[in-house]
Design a protein around this motif. Structure first.
Motif, PDB file in Angstrom:
ATOM      1  N   ASP A  68      19.199 -10.428  -5.480  1.00  0.00           N
ATOM      2  CA  ASP A  68      17.565 -10.888  -5.198  1.00  0.00           C
ATOM      3  C   ASP A  68      17.357 -12.499  -4.144  1.00  0.00           C
ATOM      4  N   ARG A  71      20.028 -13.361  -1.399  1.00  0.00           N
ATOM      5  CA  ARG A  71      19.688 -12.546  -0.007  1.00  0.00           C
ATOM      6  C   ARG A  71      17.997 -13.753  -0.240  1.00  0.00           C
ATOM      7  N   ALA A  72      17.199 -13.855  -1.009  1.00  0.00           N
ATOM      8  CA  ALA A  72      15.954 -14.631  -0.286  1.00  0.00           C
ATOM      9  C   ALA A  72      16.582 -15.815   0.122  1.00  0.00           C
ATOM     10  N   ASP A  75      17.162 -15.146   3.268  1.00  0.00           N
ATOM     11  CA  ASP A  75      16.206 -14.896   4.261  1.00  0.00           C
ATOM     12  C   ASP A  75      15.721 -15.883   4.928  1.00  0.00           C
ATOM     13  N   ALA A  76      15.595 -16.913   3.558  1.00  0.00           N
ATOM     14  CA  ALA A  76      13.900 -18.519   4.427  1.00  0.00           C
ATOM     15  C   ALA A  76      15.397 -19.225   5.274  1.00  0.00           C
ATOM     16  N   PRO A  78      16.410 -17.880   8.582  1.00  0.00           N
ATOM     17  CA  PRO A  78      16.775 -16.843   9.421  1.00  0.00           C
ATOM     18  C   PRO A  78      17.960 -16.714  11.018  1.00  0.00           C
ATOM     19  N   GLU A  81      21.926 -16.749  11.140  1.00  0.00           N
ATOM     20  CA  GLU A  81      22.920 -15.414  11.585  1.00  0.00           C
ATOM     21  C   GLU A  81      22.717 -15.655  13.030  1.00  0.00           C
ATOM     22  N   THR A 133      22.779 -22.571   3.786  1.00  0.00           N
ATOM     23  CA  THR A 133      22.667 -21.605   4.050  1.00  0.00           C
ATOM     24  C   THR A 133      23.948 -21.730   4.092  1.00  0.00           C
ATOM     25  N   ILE A 163      24.940  -9.619   6.542  1.00  0.00           N
ATOM     26  CA  ILE A 163      24.770 -11.094   7.033  1.00  0.00           C
ATOM     27  C   ILE A 163      26.080 -10.715   8.686  1.00  0.00           C
ATOM     28  N   ARG A 166      25.278  -8.359  11.471  1.00  0.00           N
ATOM     29  CA  ARG A 166      23.816  -8.549  12.565  1.00  0.00           C
ATOM     30  C   ARG A 166      24.602  -9.869  13.101  1.00  0.00           C
TER      31      ARG A 166
END
Length: 252
Positions: A68, A71-72, A75-76, A78, A81, A133, A163, A166
């Protein structure tokens, strides 16, 4: 209200958000270690001030939490990608808009491509290296490829695959628009997805070597790549430009 009472009364959603936020802040300061040694649950629970019992109801073990957390982390951010930081994307969008207005012949549009690549890649490789990231992505990728045991390994492998897909899709769209604006097309049977994958590999490889020899990678090279006078190029820019030239041709 005592700290103990506050911990006890926190709802599960708040506890989850606080622990992940605490872990992300730690990764931002210290980086992501392959064995996640700096992300022990008990230590994070104390730092976040959340109830231990609720944490272990949300995540039955450390592997579930690590999955998790990774993934977070993505996600923090964006923008990760997109492969480019926000400023580089703005440069690209501006170049696409300007080239779309121009009716210059093919060679002039190739000059626009050279200018776009030269300006954006030098800026972007520094930006991605400064991204928490991106560094986490490279750490996890290297660990999984090397066969090292990574907590939450299978879920993280799945996440990195998502990832990558995308990223390739996003960048293929950018390159398709750039090609259209510059009057270029992919050389058959190559696709924009192939171009995205190849440029991704160049940037990853160059950024890895840049950690070892930053001066060797970052030192400007004065090169004439067209009819213009020699200009200072970052090494990654020359490599990306060479890939782009090899993969594309004039559309008409």
């Amino acid at each position: 209200m005592s700290n103990l009472a506050a911990r006890t009364r926190r709802p599960a959603g708040e506890t989850r958000a606080l622990l992940l936020e605490t872990a992300i802040e730690r990764v931002s300061r210290e980086g992501l270690r392959i064995d996640f040694a700096n992300l022990e649950l008990e230590d994070l629970i104390r730092a976040a001030g959340v109830p231990r019992s609720t944490v272990f109801r949300i995540w039955p073990d450390r592997d579930a939490f690590i999955g998790d957390l990774v993934r977070a982390l993505f996600d923090a951010d964006p923008g990760f990608e997109a492969g480019f930081d926000e400023e580089t994307l703005e440069l690209l969008e501006h170049a696409i808009a300007e080239a779309s207005k121009d009716a210059d012949p093919a060679e002039a549009r190739r000059a626009v491509l050279r200018a776009v690549v030269r300006r954006t890649t030098a800026h972007n490789i520094v930006a991605v290296e400064d991204s928490v990231t991106w560094r986490a992505y490279r750490t996890l990728s290297a660990a999984l490829v090397s066969g090292d045991s990574v907590p939450g390994g299978e879920s993280i492998r799945t996440l990195l695959g998502e990832i990558d897909r995308r990223y390739v899709s996003r960048m293929a769209t950018v390159y398709r628009r750039l090609n259209e604006s510059l009057g270029l097309r992919m050389r058959a049977p190559l696709t924009e997805q192939d171009l995205a994958l190849s440029i991704m590999a160049v940037i990853e490889g160059m950024s890895d070597h840049r950690r070892i020899d930053p001066l060797g990678v970052d030192r400007p090279r004065m090169v004439a790549t067209g009819d213009e006078e020699p200009e200072p190029w970052h090494l990654v820019g020359l490599a990306v430009h060479a890939v782009y030239e090899a993969f594309t041709e004039p559309a008409g």
